[in-house]
Scaffold this motif. Structure first.
Motif, mmCIF file in Angstrom:
data_model
loop_
_atom_site.group_PDB
_atom_site.id
_atom_site.type_symbol
_atom_site.label_atom_id
_atom_site.label_comp_id
_atom_site.label_asym_id
_atom_site.label_seq_id
_atom_site.Cartn_x
_atom_site.Cartn_y
_atom_site.Cartn_z
ATOM 1 N N GLY A 32 0.774 -1.237 0.000
ATOM 2 C CA GLY A 32 0.000 0.000 0.000
ATOM 3 C C GLY A 32 0.802 1.282 0.000
ATOM 4 O O GLY A 32 0.216 2.367 0.025
ATOM 5 N N LEU A 73 -3.391 -0.614 -3.763
ATOM 6 C CA LEU A 73 -4.351 -0.545 -2.660
ATOM 7 C C LEU A 73 -5.160 -1.831 -2.560
ATOM 8 O O LEU A 73 -5.416 -2.338 -1.458
ATOM 9 C CB LEU A 73 -5.271 0.658 -2.874
ATOM 10 N N THR A 122 -0.233 4.976 -1.368
ATOM 11 C CA THR A 122 -1.646 5.300 -1.177
ATOM 12 C C THR A 122 -1.859 6.079 0.122
ATOM 13 O O THR A 122 -2.995 6.471 0.428
ATOM 14 C CB THR A 122 -2.522 4.034 -1.157
#
Length: 337
Positions: free
Chosen positions: A14, A219, A17
């Protein structure tokens, strides 16, 4: 005298993000953990017998009579935020700075924790994270996301969600046996390359090429990785393969994320038996992390013999005040003629 101890972090999924420019529109999430390598910040009131009123020891030595004269921007702004004067501050880290482990943010969290303790106050994990984000991202305008400050403040293996200019922290609960297996199958190598993550992030997000779809794909991997970790019926080898997937996505987000040397090292590791891995942090250098089952680890260590391997274990503790002693000196008066 105050001594604070703050853990470094490694981010699995991730990354990118956690930038407000992305998550305020699309949402964001990361999975990361802290581990048993730390930043130590030692702060005490300065004895009033010197021709300077503050002494700061970090990657260099500073002796100043005014906050404005402090060259280290993070120290200067944290002192200004808490109205701190007349101190001796020493920074020590178990691992080198600018290597993808969130060292700058860890230092910020540890320093803010120490300054509050010096004034007899204790801060929550959230307050520490929020203040570190404020200093680094809002006051200093350094390019980057929010995950480093939060991971250092809270500690542990967590999913951190970002939305509407806010965040929430969710510990990932797995059995001790499964956590031990994950711990033992992750190997960390130091490339010897140091870089400023803010410069990598600025390059990544300054280009006109739209990275939105790549970040959305990264994500989506957060949800999948969390399921792998928490589902005891899913082999952890899937976690390793997903690291390979997220690294390939990350490489496509900026020209400075990787380079020929790093790509060559990564290919050698996969050939030796690693299922996947990634360069930690924004990219450009620092530490390479690989998921490799035990039977292939000797071959991986052989393939990476030019690099330093760093043994580690997961750490659940976040930022903490390690030692507290009442101040030895009252606020400075004019002792010098």
């Amino acid at each position: 005298m105050i001594i604070t101890k703050t853990p470094f972090r490694m981010s699995f999924f991730g990354g990118g993000t956690d930038m407000p420019s992305f998550f305020n529109e699309h949402g964001g999430a990361v999975i990361s953990t802290t581990f048993d390598k730390y930043c130590y910040v030692n702060v005490r009131h300065m004895p009033p017998f010197h021709p300077y009123i503050s002494e700061l020891v970090h990657n260099r030595f500073e002796r100043v009579n005014n906050i404005e004269d402090i060259e280290h921007p993070l120290i200067r702004e944290c002192m200004r935020l808490h109205d701190i004067h007349e101190i001796r501050l020493t920074y020590e880290g178990d691992l080198p700075a600018r290597t993808g482990l969130g060292t700058s943010s860890t230092f910020a969290v540890g320093m803010l924790n120490a300054f509050c303790a010096l004034k007899g106050k204790m801060m929550t994990h959230r307050q520490l994270a929020e203040e570190a984000i404020l200093v680094e991202r809002d006051i200093l305008k350094e390019h980057g996301g929010w995950q480093d400050q939060i991971a250092a403040a809270y500690g542990g293996l967590n999913r951190i969600d970002f939305h509407d200019n806010d965040f929430s922290v969710h510990p990932i609960i797995i059995s001790p046996e499964r956590k031990k297996e994950l711990d033992e199958n992750l190997l960390l190598f130091y490339t010897g390359i140091q870089r400023f993550s803010s410069e990598i992030q600025a390059d990544t997000f300054a280009k006109p090429v739209d990275k939105t779809q790549q970040l959305k794909d990264m994500l989506a991997l957060v949800d999948e990785a969390e399921k792998v970790l928490t589902d005891r019926n899913t082999p952890l080898t899937e976690f390793g393969r997903m690291l390979d997937e997220t690294w390939k996505l990350k490489r496509g987000t900026g020209s400075k994320v990787s380079n020929g040397s790093i790509d060559e090292l990564y290919a050698k590791a996969i050939k030796a038996g690693a299922l996947g891995g990634k360069l930690l942090g924004a990219g450009g250098g620092g530490f390479l992390l690989f998921y490799c089952e035990k039977e292939y680890q000797p071959a991986l260590l052989k393939a990476m013999e030019e690099l330093m391997v760093v043994p580690f274990h997961f750490e659940n503790e976040g930022a903490q005040v390690l030692y507290y002693s009442p101040q030895s000196y009252s606020p400075r008066k004019e002792f010098l003629i």
